[in-house]
Design a protein around this motif. Sequence first.
Motif, PDB file in Angstrom:
ATOM      1  N   SER A  17      -3.933   4.927   3.618  1.00 54.47           N
ATOM      2  CA  SER A  17      -3.462   6.276   3.097  1.00 54.47           C
ATOM      3  C   SER A  17      -3.989   6.571   1.880  1.00 54.47           C
ATOM      4  O   SER A  17      -4.318   6.060   0.747  1.00 54.47           O
ATOM      5  CB  SER A  17      -2.121   5.423   2.945  1.00 54.47           C
ATOM      6  OG  SER A  17      -1.150   6.556   2.255  1.00 54.47           O
ATOM      7  N   ASP A  18      -4.172   7.829   1.938  1.00 60.74           N
ATOM      8  CA  ASP A  18      -4.728   8.929   0.760  1.00 60.74           C
ATOM      9  C   ASP A  18      -5.968   8.102   0.321  1.00 60.74           C
ATOM     10  O   ASP A  18      -6.103   8.055  -1.073  1.00 60.74           O
ATOM     11  CB  ASP A  18      -3.643   8.853  -0.201  1.00 60.74           C
ATOM     12  CG  ASP A  18      -2.564   9.839   0.306  1.00 60.74           C
ATOM     13  OD1 ASP A  18      -2.737  10.787   1.165  1.00 60.74           O
ATOM     14  OD2 ASP A  18      -1.308   9.738  -0.318  1.00 60.74           O
ATOM     15  N   GLY A  19      -6.781   7.515   0.967  1.00 62.43           N
ATOM     16  CA  GLY A  19      -8.062   7.068   0.381  1.00 62.43           C
ATOM     17  C   GLY A  19      -8.026   5.526  -0.077  1.00 62.43           C
ATOM     18  O   GLY A  19      -8.794   4.957  -0.646  1.00 62.43           O
ATOM     19  N   LEU A  20      -6.670   5.067   0.174  1.00 67.98           N
ATOM     20  CA  LEU A  20      -6.594   3.647  -0.384  1.00 67.98           C
ATOM     21  C   LEU A  20      -6.603   2.808   1.140  1.00 67.98           C
ATOM     22  O   LEU A  20      -5.733   2.795   2.198  1.00 67.98           O
ATOM     23  CB  LEU A  20      -5.342   3.415  -1.205  1.00 67.98           C
ATOM     24  CG  LEU A  20      -5.258   3.892  -2.582  1.00 67.98           C
ATOM     25  CD1 LEU A  20      -3.735   3.970  -3.096  1.00 67.98           C
ATOM     26  CD2 LEU A  20      -6.190   3.323  -3.246  1.00 67.98           C
ATOM     27  N   ASN A  36      -9.999   1.085  -3.161  1.00 63.27           N
ATOM     28  CA  ASN A  36     -10.289   2.375  -2.998  1.00 63.27           C
ATOM     29  C   ASN A  36     -11.796   2.483  -2.886  1.00 63.27           C
ATOM     30  O   ASN A  36     -12.398   3.719  -2.762  1.00 63.27           O
ATOM     31  CB  ASN A  36      -9.782   3.393  -3.981  1.00 63.27           C
ATOM     32  CG  ASN A  36     -10.243   3.162  -5.441  1.00 63.27           C
ATOM     33  OD1 ASN A  36     -10.986   2.072  -5.539  1.00 63.27           O
ATOM     34  ND2 ASN A  36     -10.113   3.854  -6.376  1.00 63.27           N
TER      35      ASN A  36
END
Length: 92
Positions: A17-20, A36
């Motif tokens: 999610s969102d680069g994580l 990340n």
Amino acid sequence: MNTDKQLERGDYDYRVSDGLLFCKWMDKKAVTTASNYYGTAPTSVKSTQKDGTRDQAACPEAVRDYNMYMGGVDMADMFLSSYGLNRKSKKW
């Protein structure tokens, strides 16, 4: 994410999610990581069983690198939590 009972030893589940990356890996117990930096590609590690035999198991890169580089820090934190060194005492 899958529950601990749904995962067997060596299995892992992840969400991005969102680069994580949030990853749950099952060894003897569930290990949860957030990163990340690392991707979803698995790697293999050797682990020693109770009877002394060595076994190959798949695990995420984040877990492998954490175990490789952070071994001594965890022991220091464990001992600091066991023995309260910050307590003041009075000399009788």
